[in-house]
Design a protein around this motif. Sequence first.
Motif, mmCIF file in Angstrom:
data_model
loop_
_atom_site.group_PDB
_atom_site.id
_atom_site.type_symbol
_atom_site.label_atom_id
_atom_site.label_comp_id
_atom_site.label_asym_id
_atom_site.label_seq_id
_atom_site.Cartn_x
_atom_site.Cartn_y
_atom_site.Cartn_z
ATOM 1 N N LEU B 30 -4.711 -11.979 -7.898
ATOM 2 C CA LEU B 30 -3.244 -12.008 -7.876
ATOM 3 C C LEU B 30 -2.737 -12.077 -6.445
ATOM 4 O O LEU B 30 -1.780 -12.794 -6.140
ATOM 5 N N PHE B 31 -3.387 -11.317 -5.593
ATOM 6 C CA PHE B 31 -2.984 -11.278 -4.186
ATOM 7 C C PHE B 31 -3.065 -12.664 -3.569
ATOM 8 O O PHE B 31 -2.144 -13.102 -2.870
ATOM 9 N N ALA B 32 -4.163 -13.345 -3.827
ATOM 10 C CA ALA B 32 -4.346 -14.673 -3.243
ATOM 11 C C ALA B 32 -3.249 -15.621 -3.711
ATOM 12 O O ALA B 32 -2.623 -16.312 -2.908
ATOM 13 N N VAL B 33 -3.019 -15.629 -5.011
ATOM 14 C CA VAL B 33 -1.989 -16.525 -5.547
ATOM 15 C C VAL B 33 -0.616 -16.140 -5.014
ATOM 16 O O VAL B 33 0.166 -16.995 -4.584
ATOM 17 N N GLY B 34 -0.340 -14.849 -5.027
ATOM 18 C CA GLY B 34 0.971 -14.391 -4.580
ATOM 19 C C GLY B 34 1.199 -14.651 -3.110
ATOM 20 O O GLY B 34 2.282 -15.090 -2.696
ATOM 21 N N VAL B 326 0.323 -3.408 -7.556
ATOM 22 C CA VAL B 326 -0.281 -3.285 -6.226
ATOM 23 C C VAL B 326 -0.185 -4.607 -5.477
ATOM 24 O O VAL B 326 0.145 -4.668 -4.295
ATOM 25 N N ALA B 327 -0.467 -5.690 -6.191
ATOM 26 C CA ALA B 327 -0.576 -6.999 -5.537
ATOM 27 C C ALA B 327 0.770 -7.538 -5.070
ATOM 28 O O ALA B 327 0.845 -8.207 -4.032
ATOM 29 N N VAL B 328 1.820 -7.274 -5.817
ATOM 30 C CA VAL B 328 3.123 -7.868 -5.458
ATOM 31 C C VAL B 328 3.579 -7.458 -4.058
ATOM 32 O O VAL B 328 3.830 -8.326 -3.206
ATOM 33 N N PRO B 329 3.717 -6.177 -3.775
ATOM 34 C CA PRO B 329 4.162 -5.843 -2.418
ATOM 35 C C PRO B 329 3.141 -6.206 -1.354
ATOM 36 O O PRO B 329 3.498 -6.607 -0.248
ATOM 37 N N LEU B 330 1.857 -6.074 -1.723
ATOM 38 C CA LEU B 330 0.805 -6.378 -0.750
ATOM 39 C C LEU B 330 0.830 -7.856 -0.362
ATOM 40 O O LEU B 330 0.824 -8.219 0.823
ATOM 41 N N ALA B 331 0.872 -8.705 -1.371
ATOM 42 C CA ALA B 331 0.873 -10.148 -1.117
ATOM 43 C C ALA B 331 2.109 -10.550 -0.341
ATOM 44 O O ALA B 331 2.057 -11.352 0.597
ATOM 45 N N SER B 332 3.221 -9.968 -0.743
ATOM 46 C CA SER B 332 4.482 -10.307 -0.093
ATOM 47 C C SER B 332 4.474 -9.905 1.379
ATOM 48 O O SER B 332 4.861 -10.680 2.254
ATOM 49 N N ARG B 333 4.015 -8.708 1.650
ATOM 50 C CA ARG B 333 4.001 -8.222 3.033
ATOM 51 C C ARG B 333 3.017 -8.994 3.893
ATOM 52 O O ARG B 333 3.332 -9.382 5.030
ATOM 53 N N VAL B 334 1.818 -9.191 3.358
ATOM 54 C CA VAL B 334 0.803 -9.920 4.133
ATOM 55 C C VAL B 334 1.247 -11.359 4.361
ATOM 56 O O VAL B 334 1.067 -11.915 5.450
ATOM 57 N N ALA B 335 1.854 -11.944 3.341
ATOM 58 C CA ALA B 335 2.327 -13.325 3.497
ATOM 59 C C ALA B 335 3.326 -13.400 4.648
ATOM 60 O O ALA B 335 3.244 -14.288 5.498
ATOM 61 N N TYR B 336 4.247 -12.456 4.665
ATOM 62 C CA TYR B 336 5.277 -12.519 5.718
ATOM 63 C C TYR B 336 4.686 -12.226 7.086
ATOM 64 O O TYR B 336 5.101 -12.789 8.102
ATOM 65 N N LEU B 337 3.702 -11.340 7.097
ATOM 66 C CA LEU B 337 3.015 -11.017 8.352
ATOM 67 C C LEU B 337 2.343 -12.267 8.924
ATOM 68 O O LEU B 337 2.452 -12.579 10.117
ATOM 69 N N LEU B 338 1.639 -12.972 8.060
ATOM 70 C CA LEU B 338 0.962 -14.196 8.498
ATOM 71 C C LEU B 338 1.979 -15.255 8.906
ATOM 72 O O LEU B 338 1.768 -15.995 9.863
ATOM 73 N N LEU B 339 3.084 -15.297 8.173
ATOM 74 C CA LEU B 339 4.108 -16.279 8.523
ATOM 75 C C LEU B 339 4.721 -15.977 9.875
ATOM 76 O O LEU B 339 5.101 -16.900 10.605
ATOM 77 N N LEU B 350 11.870 -17.714 10.937
ATOM 78 C CA LEU B 350 11.900 -17.138 9.598
ATOM 79 C C LEU B 350 13.240 -16.450 9.353
ATOM 80 O O LEU B 350 13.837 -15.898 10.286
ATOM 81 N N GLN B 351 13.666 -16.512 8.106
ATOM 82 C CA GLN B 351 14.985 -15.990 7.748
ATOM 83 C C GLN B 351 14.943 -14.556 7.277
ATOM 84 O O GLN B 351 15.963 -14.023 6.857
ATOM 85 N N GLY B 352 13.818 -13.910 7.340
ATOM 86 C CA GLY B 352 13.764 -12.502 6.948
ATOM 87 C C GLY B 352 12.838 -12.267 5.771
ATOM 88 O O GLY B 352 12.662 -13.139 4.921
ATOM 89 N N TYR B 353 12.259 -11.093 5.738
ATOM 90 C CA TYR B 353 11.317 -10.733 4.671
ATOM 91 C C TYR B 353 12.058 -10.678 3.326
ATOM 92 O O TYR B 353 13.163 -10.173 3.227
ATOM 93 N N ARG B 354 11.417 -11.199 2.330
ATOM 94 C CA ARG B 354 11.976 -11.096 0.981
ATOM 95 C C ARG B 354 10.861 -11.362 -0.033
ATOM 96 O O ARG B 354 9.845 -11.981 0.291
ATOM 97 N N LEU B 355 11.110 -10.875 -1.259
ATOM 98 C CA LEU B 355 10.212 -11.192 -2.363
ATOM 99 C C LEU B 355 10.549 -12.580 -2.883
ATOM 100 O O LEU B 355 11.711 -12.919 -3.013
ATOM 101 N N VAL B 356 9.533 -13.324 -3.167
ATOM 102 C CA VAL B 356 9.751 -14.670 -3.689
ATOM 103 C C VAL B 356 9.654 -14.606 -5.208
ATOM 104 O O VAL B 356 8.587 -14.298 -5.752
ATOM 105 N N PRO B 357 10.739 -14.854 -5.929
ATOM 106 C CA PRO B 357 10.715 -14.733 -7.392
ATOM 107 C C PRO B 357 9.625 -15.580 -8.049
ATOM 108 O O PRO B 357 8.961 -15.119 -8.973
ATOM 109 N N LEU B 358 9.420 -16.781 -7.539
ATOM 110 C CA LEU B 358 8.382 -17.642 -8.117
ATOM 111 C C LEU B 358 7.014 -16.993 -8.009
ATOM 112 O O LEU B 358 6.221 -17.003 -8.946
ATOM 113 N N ALA B 359 6.742 -16.410 -6.840
ATOM 114 C CA ALA B 359 5.441 -15.768 -6.631
ATOM 115 C C ALA B 359 5.274 -14.589 -7.574
ATOM 116 O O ALA B 359 4.213 -14.399 -8.178
ATOM 117 N N VAL B 360 6.347 -13.799 -7.706
ATOM 118 C CA VAL B 360 6.271 -12.624 -8.582
ATOM 119 C C VAL B 360 6.058 -13.064 -10.031
ATOM 120 O O VAL B 360 5.222 -12.511 -10.753
#
Lengths: 375, 802
Positions: B30-34, B326-339, B350-360
């Motif tokens: 899930l983390f990878a996909v998210g 577990v995966a949703v916040p983790l993937a989201s945070r790591v994704a933004y960190l890498l970005l 970047l326009q700011g950290y946010r959850l991506v509805p599609l990813a969730v």
Amino acid sequence: MPLDLSCALIQIQNVSKIFKTQAGDFTALKDINLCFGQGEYVSIIGKSGSGKSTLINMITGIDHPTIGEVRVAEHDVHHMNESQLAEWRGRNLGIVFQFFQLLPMLSILENTILPMDFCNQYPPAERESRARALLDLVGLGVEAEKLPAALSGGQQQLAAIARALANDPPLIVADEPTGNLDSRSAARILDLFDELVVQGKTIIIVTHDSSLAKRTARRVLISDGMLIDENIAHALPMLSHPQMLRLSHLAVARSFQPGATLAKHDNGKVGLFVVAQGHVEAVRHYRSGESELVERLGPGAYFSELELEQDERSTLSFRSAAEESVEALWVSHEAFYHFLGESHAAESALRQAAGERFGHVHRPAQPRKSFWWRR
Amino acid sequence: MRPRWRKVFSDLWGNKLRSLLVIASITIGLFAVGMITSMYVILTEDMRASYASVNPANITISTIGFDDDLLDRIRKVEGVAQADGIRQVVLQVQNGSGEWIPVEVNAIRDLENMEINQVHPEQGQWPPDERQVVVDGYKFADLEAPVGSTLLFELPSGTRREMPLVGLVHDQTIGASQEGGGYFLAPVQGYVTLDTLPWLEQPELMNRLLVTVDQNQNDLEYIKQVAERVADEVENAGLPVFTSFVRGSEDHPNSTYVEAIASVLFLLGLLVMFLSAFLITNTLSALLGQQVNQIGIMKTIGARRGQIVGIYLLLILVFSMIAFLVAVPLASRVAYLLLEVLGGQINVVLQGYRLVPLAVLLMFFIALLAPQLAGIYPILHGTRVSVVEALSGISAQKPSGKKGWVDTHLQTLRGVSRPMLISLRNTFRRKGRLALTLITLTLAGAIFIATFNVQGSLNKYIARIGKYFLADVNMSLASYERISEIRQTLLEVPGVGDVEAWAFSLGELVMPDGSNGEAVTLLAPPAETRLVDPLVQEGRWIEPGDENAITLNERFREIFPDLQVGDTLTINILGDEVDFQVVGFFQMAGRSSGYLAYTSYEYLAELLGQENKANAYRVTANRPNLTLEEQKALGQRIETHLENQGYSVVETSAGQSLTETTTDGLNILTGFLLIMASLIAVVGSIGLTGTLSMNVLERTREIGIMRSIGANNRTLRNLVMVEGVLIGIISWFLGTLLAFPISILLSNAINFSLFGATVAFTFTPNGIFIWLVTVLILSVLASVLPARNSARLTIREVLAYE
């Protein structure tokens, strides 16, 4: 012995079970014919490896016969698929295992509710109260919320019995229920079984412990995958199981009309008789010409030509009672002596028993106690 | 709660390690996909939004000097919303190390009220005053000078001027008016006022026209139409159009790289999910294996198979939902960190950290479905067990005790201790489970190794591109000079071996309808040049005696798919339409390069009116294989010598600096590949931990018996560790083999998305050895806990284990 189909609850017909192993085929059960009636309290006794657990697995549907049929409560058990069998078991059978087999992560209350949950036997609102009542019945009401690991072995077995009673099954099967318990816990378990029998349950216990078996009303012996004739087992407890089994194979069924003579002294080569049905009268004939009825032998009693040999001052004869015919198992003289020749221990035991009987018979004026009556 | 559901939660909580393994297996997929989905969505959204927010030019036209009068005329052209101008000039600036590096100075008309191509102040002063300079953050590090310091500039005349560096800005339009790798190849960007130009010996005139369109700002066809009209107006004003470039308002200059990265990451993300499914299957098989006895008990008390299946499907669902949370916040945070790292490297705000509805949403549906699908076989298989097997623990189906192929051959091994043989035998005992573990680890290793091979193939491709720039030093003068003079002068410089004079020009394609098309870069080396080693795909290269012959790179076929060798191509050069005959096509850098063409020096020089003259020179050293530093030093000597002789040098650059810059850009991609490969390696090691743990649990009785006959803790621990390491080594071997086809697939996918071309496979042994060390470490780590657990079991515990 032909199957008595009047046994309504459990019928086992010509059942054999063969296991395939690396060392070859192993026959655990050989042509078993057996039946149990409603409300019976039966023990199946046998040494380790005799096939008693395999036999009980045929009844519970846990395993299937290689040959033969098993009918329990009018159901062809081995024709059901696993799901049907599971549901049937849940509703009609309560199984008690030697090692309890409680689900370790559920409390004993939840373990007791679980069969009701699976079989939808009772409305959900009633299940907990029923489970608590069952735990009260077995004396564990206070421990209901505890996990099995927090209880002693005896308490776990009681909990397992409560679970077995969850869906109020007519039949309880217990495989070595006291095998893992101390004597005090075991006694408590057996007391509980006694109560259940009084309530009308049919209980079959598998055990290797003959002292436990004495508590039951009927004992079925099994040795090397074959049944020992119950009357022979009852009549000749001094023999070993293989010896009993040997005699079971040697014996043939015979019928006698009321009043018929089965054996008398001047026909000494009579072999061995075991009474299966009816009554046999033992009559002593004195040299003075008087005769005296010494004993009435009922089902499960025996006499042999060894008793005829022992008496020198008088002679014995055995006849069927005047009011009824007699069914007996008879081992011929040749077979009987061949049997005695195979086992000195058996011969010694039988001769010793015959000698004790002969001593009682020499006091004709005194009331005769039954030496052969085992019931 | 019904007891059967209570069992679900008890199973989950009762064996925390096992539950953790299952949850980790699901989480990783899930983390990878998210992570990948979040990165892609945020990056593309923010790239568009941030670029559009600076009001980028839709049309950029380069011409000679113009003033506000032209701007007024352009603003009246149909379709034009805004028009502005800048002057762009390349100077030299001395960095902190004393090196002279190129700086592209942008003189902006109204710094305070920039309408088009706005920059964002980041540090210091904005706007700069006259004779002050502000630079963009990208390549600011090349200056090796802090804000507030004074920079020394060298003008084309040789004059040097100092300007204080007063601030830093962020300019998202760098590379926007060039094709492909314009951003990565761009030099330091400086920003000055228009009135600073005279001080820099430049006319106070603009040479870049920036235009935005009034509508359809992302419709290239519409923009091109407006660009045509604007170009006509420029020409009507008597000015030549050197180049005309169009771009949509949301079309970030580096979007090509994002697509390339995204396609690769998507592929790898799918792979991680696939591996995760294997892992789930493996772990659930082991879980069901441990539950066989309980399944048997449930069947004896009335549970039908469907009910039991339902219990375990619910258990999986609970695992899945935990993993999802577990995966949703983790993937989201790591994704933004890498970005945040990537964004800086490809010039995206970047326009700011946010959850991506599609990813969730994606993660939710995958969490709902994938573990259930992965677990359905183990569940169906595990619940199929007969009651007699379940309660007795003995399979009634197959006779046991027969030695398999592995056991038989292990017996023939000599010099191996009995405990070691036990380890070897144990490894192959549960072949199904071993296969699942090996698949995960093998794939992990194959991808890990492939990453290095891909990096190698990328570098090889870049090196291939370098074959078109074989000179040690590339030099350009401020004016055309006699080739013979410059050649003679350069040969006086120590270290110079040979000198070639090249002609260079920009042009525009003339389309069949007569309109001007894409900008074309024309390079014209001498026919006998030794400084180009082309990869000719079709036709031939330029030969001595060619006149209007031209060879084209692969990009031209995007515009003219039917263009063939022998056809005529018309190019507008300085206002003149010139017909060239196509003699060949060559492969270069795909869509990362612009439209590049080679023709003969003599012909182009004649067209430019500069026969026997050139302002671009290519110098080779008098010995081969110079390092980058040596090339830079040679360039420095050349520049100094020429300036001492009175020539005005615009720029000198080392031959390898081009490939180095391109390599740096592609390192972003390989960095991501390594991250994904590491993720896959983690998946593999989780699988190995689970397998070894289950193996220990299943052999509890065996361990107890070994203890009773003398096996100490160390022996037991070694049994497990050897098994783990052996599995690791087998996976390494298989992974090395599998790495070859995977490397080819990955290399082709990446190269095709970046360059529009595939490359020959490149093998680098580094990856194999690094993976060997990695997998050995992972195997040992994965074995530690199970080994410790095995040594902790007492005889009493295990022989009473039932």
